[in-house]
Design a protein around this motif. Structure first.
Motif, PDB file in Angstrom:
ATOM      1  N   HIS A  30      59.297 -65.207-107.074  1.00 41.58           N
ATOM      2  CA  HIS A  30      59.436 -66.565-105.948  1.00 41.58           C
ATOM      3  C   HIS A  30      57.914 -66.338-105.673  1.00 41.58           C
ATOM      4  O   HIS A  30      58.296 -68.480-105.169  1.00 41.58           O
ATOM      5  N   THR A  31      57.182 -66.632-105.547  1.00 41.73           N
ATOM      6  CA  THR A  31      56.160 -66.854-104.665  1.00 41.73           C
ATOM      7  C   THR A  31      54.641 -65.973-105.593  1.00 41.73           C
ATOM      8  O   THR A  31      55.377 -65.012-105.606  1.00 41.73           O
ATOM      9  N   ILE A  32      53.802 -67.307-105.680  1.00 44.63           N
ATOM     10  CA  ILE A  32      52.525 -66.064-106.606  1.00 44.63           C
ATOM     11  C   ILE A  32      51.189 -66.548-105.095  1.00 44.63           C
ATOM     12  O   ILE A  32      51.122 -67.805-104.975  1.00 44.63           O
ATOM     13  N   VAL A  33      50.653 -65.462-104.767  1.00 47.06           N
ATOM     14  CA  VAL A  33      49.524 -66.094-104.166  1.00 47.06           C
ATOM     15  C   VAL A  33      48.684 -65.060-104.077  1.00 47.06           C
ATOM     16  O   VAL A  33      48.632 -63.769-105.185  1.00 47.06           O
ATOM     17  N   THR A  34      47.064 -65.938-103.712  1.00 44.81           N
ATOM     18  CA  THR A  34      45.211 -65.632-104.393  1.00 44.81           C
ATOM     19  C   THR A  34      45.239 -65.182-103.137  1.00 44.81           C
ATOM     20  O   THR A  34      44.768 -66.024-102.105  1.00 44.81           O
ATOM     21  N   GLY A  35      44.170 -64.557-102.845  1.00 49.52           N
ATOM     22  CA  GLY A  35      42.917 -64.798-102.375  1.00 49.52           C
ATOM     23  C   GLY A  35      41.577 -65.999-102.973  1.00 49.52           C
ATOM     24  O   GLY A  35      42.197 -67.133-103.480  1.00 49.52           O
ATOM     25  N   ASP A  36      40.846 -66.548-101.775  1.00 47.72           N
ATOM     26  CA  ASP A  36      39.990 -67.323-102.564  1.00 47.72           C
ATOM     27  C   ASP A  36      39.068 -67.434-103.301  1.00 47.72           C
ATOM     28  O   ASP A  36      38.427 -68.087-103.277  1.00 47.72           O
ATOM     29  N   MET A  37      39.033 -66.066-104.046  1.00 48.87           N
ATOM     30  CA  MET A  37      37.882 -65.760-104.614  1.00 48.87           C
ATOM     31  C   MET A  37      37.960 -66.540-106.638  1.00 48.87           C
ATOM     32  O   MET A  37      39.208 -65.865-106.723  1.00 48.87           O
ATOM     33  N   LEU A  95      54.816 -61.686 -94.779  1.00 51.13           N
ATOM     34  CA  LEU A  95      55.866 -61.250 -94.552  1.00 51.13           C
ATOM     35  C   LEU A  95      56.532 -62.538 -93.465  1.00 51.13           C
ATOM     36  O   LEU A  95      57.987 -62.620 -93.761  1.00 51.13           O
ATOM     37  N   ASP A  96      55.734 -63.210 -92.499  1.00 49.70           N
ATOM     38  CA  ASP A  96      56.496 -64.157 -91.565  1.00 49.70           C
ATOM     39  C   ASP A  96      57.137 -64.949 -92.753  1.00 49.70           C
ATOM     40  O   ASP A  96      58.112 -65.549 -92.312  1.00 49.70           O
ATOM     41  N   ALA A  97      56.428 -65.600 -93.580  1.00 45.01           N
ATOM     42  CA  ALA A  97      56.581 -66.787 -94.333  1.00 45.01           C
ATOM     43  C   ALA A  97      57.776 -66.454 -95.467  1.00 45.01           C
ATOM     44  O   ALA A  97      58.763 -66.997 -96.392  1.00 45.01           O
ATOM     45  N   ALA A  98      57.739 -64.850 -95.687  1.00 48.43           N
ATOM     46  CA  ALA A  98      58.790 -63.985 -96.888  1.00 48.43           C
ATOM     47  C   ALA A  98      60.004 -64.684 -96.851  1.00 48.43           C
ATOM     48  O   ALA A  98      60.763 -64.595 -95.429  1.00 48.43           O
ATOM     49  N   GLY A  99      61.571 -65.221 -97.865  1.00 51.85           N
ATOM     50  CA  GLY A  99      62.353 -64.374 -97.645  1.00 51.85           C
ATOM     51  C   GLY A  99      62.659 -63.112 -97.359  1.00 51.85           C
ATOM     52  O   GLY A  99      61.995 -62.563 -97.966  1.00 51.85           O
ATOM     53  N   ALA A 100      63.949 -63.200 -97.033  1.00 51.95           N
ATOM     54  CA  ALA A 100      64.685 -61.318 -97.090  1.00 51.95           C
ATOM     55  C   ALA A 100      64.316 -60.885 -98.192  1.00 51.95           C
ATOM     56  O   ALA A 100      64.504 -59.346 -98.282  1.00 51.95           O
ATOM     57  N   SER A 101      64.817 -61.973 -99.481  1.00 55.75           N
ATOM     58  CA  SER A 101      64.376 -60.444-100.105  1.00 55.75           C
ATOM     59  C   SER A 101      64.047 -61.450-101.661  1.00 55.75           C
ATOM     60  O   SER A 101      64.000 -61.161-103.283  1.00 55.75           O
ATOM     61  N   GLN A 102      62.505 -61.600-101.880  1.00 51.41           N
ATOM     62  CA  GLN A 102      61.302 -61.777-102.553  1.00 51.41           C
ATOM     63  C   GLN A 102      61.204 -61.193-103.187  1.00 51.41           C
ATOM     64  O   GLN A 102      60.784 -59.999-102.769  1.00 51.41           O
ATOM     65  N   ASN A 103      60.681 -61.797-104.429  1.00 52.18           N
ATOM     66  CA  ASN A 103      59.370 -61.321-105.337  1.00 52.18           C
ATOM     67  C   ASN A 103      58.589 -61.631-105.353  1.00 52.18           C
ATOM     68  O   ASN A 103      58.511 -62.818-105.699  1.00 52.18           O
ATOM     69  N   ILE A 104      57.509 -60.856-104.315  1.00 51.24           N
ATOM     70  CA  ILE A 104      55.570 -61.846-104.549  1.00 51.24           C
ATOM     71  C   ILE A 104      55.419 -61.084-104.907  1.00 51.24           C
ATOM     72  O   ILE A 104      54.752 -59.783-105.067  1.00 51.24           O
ATOM     73  N   LEU A 105      53.904 -62.010-105.895  1.00 45.55           N
ATOM     74  CA  LEU A 105      52.633 -61.411-106.362  1.00 45.55           C
ATOM     75  C   LEU A 105      51.609 -61.625-106.331  1.00 45.55           C
ATOM     76  O   LEU A 105      51.641 -62.867-105.615  1.00 45.55           O
ATOM     77  N   VAL A 106      50.679 -60.747-105.542  1.00 48.74           N
ATOM     78  CA  VAL A 106      49.405 -61.341-104.992  1.00 48.74           C
ATOM     79  C   VAL A 106      48.613 -60.827-105.879  1.00 48.74           C
ATOM     80  O   VAL A 106      48.520 -59.375-105.846  1.00 48.74           O
TER      81      VAL A 106
END
Length: 236
Positions: free
Chosen positions: A45-52, A158-169
């Motif tokens: 549902h979401t992909i997050v990266t650091g800014d490197m 976690l504050d921004a995530a939905g209850a049952s999301q798959n998140i890739l960081v």
């Protein structure tokens, strides 16, 4: 229950003037990760990266191998500098000022296998110095500040995530080790030891539900072992 997949970046360009960019092997490690995730049928549902740069390049290599619709489009990815690595160059240089030039580090490592072991011991000593609390005024980001930054990034996610999301960081080894230290209640020495074991492009999985986060597994790199080649497993 939600799932967070913490991915350590692929092999970076250690010993060069720009460590932050991926090596060719690092890009291949990212593609192998994407192929493996695609074959497991994961939907993110979401992909997050650091800014490197190495975070972004690993994410791009991985996403290039995911099936259509398995992850949000590039324009929808989130960037959070809280997932950035500590400044490993500063940590080393405060302990060994003669290593201010990355080429000097590369030349030192080229002296042979024993040099690599000696360098590892030196970096362990540098980490101990940074984490000791006795020299905090010498670092732009002391250990307690780094640790709180990383934990704050997880809280924001976690504050921004939905209850049952798959998140890739996509992040770094020190960040992942620090999160695992927190979740497992480990000391600083154990955090550093975890950090040394984390493989480039390996995956650490967290499970979350309201008010609780747990570690599911750590440092999985079976997707790299599928190559059957020793050189595909790297640690820097």
């Amino acid at each position: 229950m939600g799932k967070i997949y913490l991915v350590r970046h692929g092999q970076a360009s250690f010993g060069t003037s720009n460590y932050d960019r991926l090596s060719e092997l690092g890009k291949e490690q990212g593609r192998l990760l994407g192929k493996w995730l695609g074959e497991t049928g994961q939907q993110f549902h979401t992909i997050v990266t650091g800014d490197m740069q190495r975070h972004r390049e690993t994410a791009e290599a991985c996403a290039s191998m995911l099936p259509d619709g398995a992850a949000p489009p590039r324009a929808a990815w989130l960037v959070d500098a809280g997932f950035n690595e500590y400044d490993h160059e500063e940590v080393l240089q405060r302990h060994r000022p003669d290593f201010v030039d990355p080429i000097a580090v590369k030349q030192f490592l080229a002296e042979g296998d024993d040099a690599k072991r000696v360098f590892q011991r030196m970096f362990e000593e540098a980490m101990s110095r940074w984490m000791s609390g006795q020299h905090d005024d010498e670092y732009r980001e002391p250990w307690p500040v780094f640790r709180e930054r990383v934990l704050a990034a997880l809280r924001r996610l976690l504050d921004a995530a939905g209850a049952s999301q798959n998140i890739l960081v996509f992040t770094s080894g020190g960040t992942i080790a620090t999160l695992c230290q927190h979740l497992l209640g480990l000391g600083e020495r154990q955090m550093a030891e975890l950090n040394w074991t984390l493989v480039n492009a390996a995956v650490t999985k967290l499970l979350y539900r309201p008010g609780r986060v747990t570690l599911s597994y750590m440092n999985s790199y079976a997707h790299l072992e599928m190559l059957g080649e020793k050189h595909s497993i790297t640690y820097r």
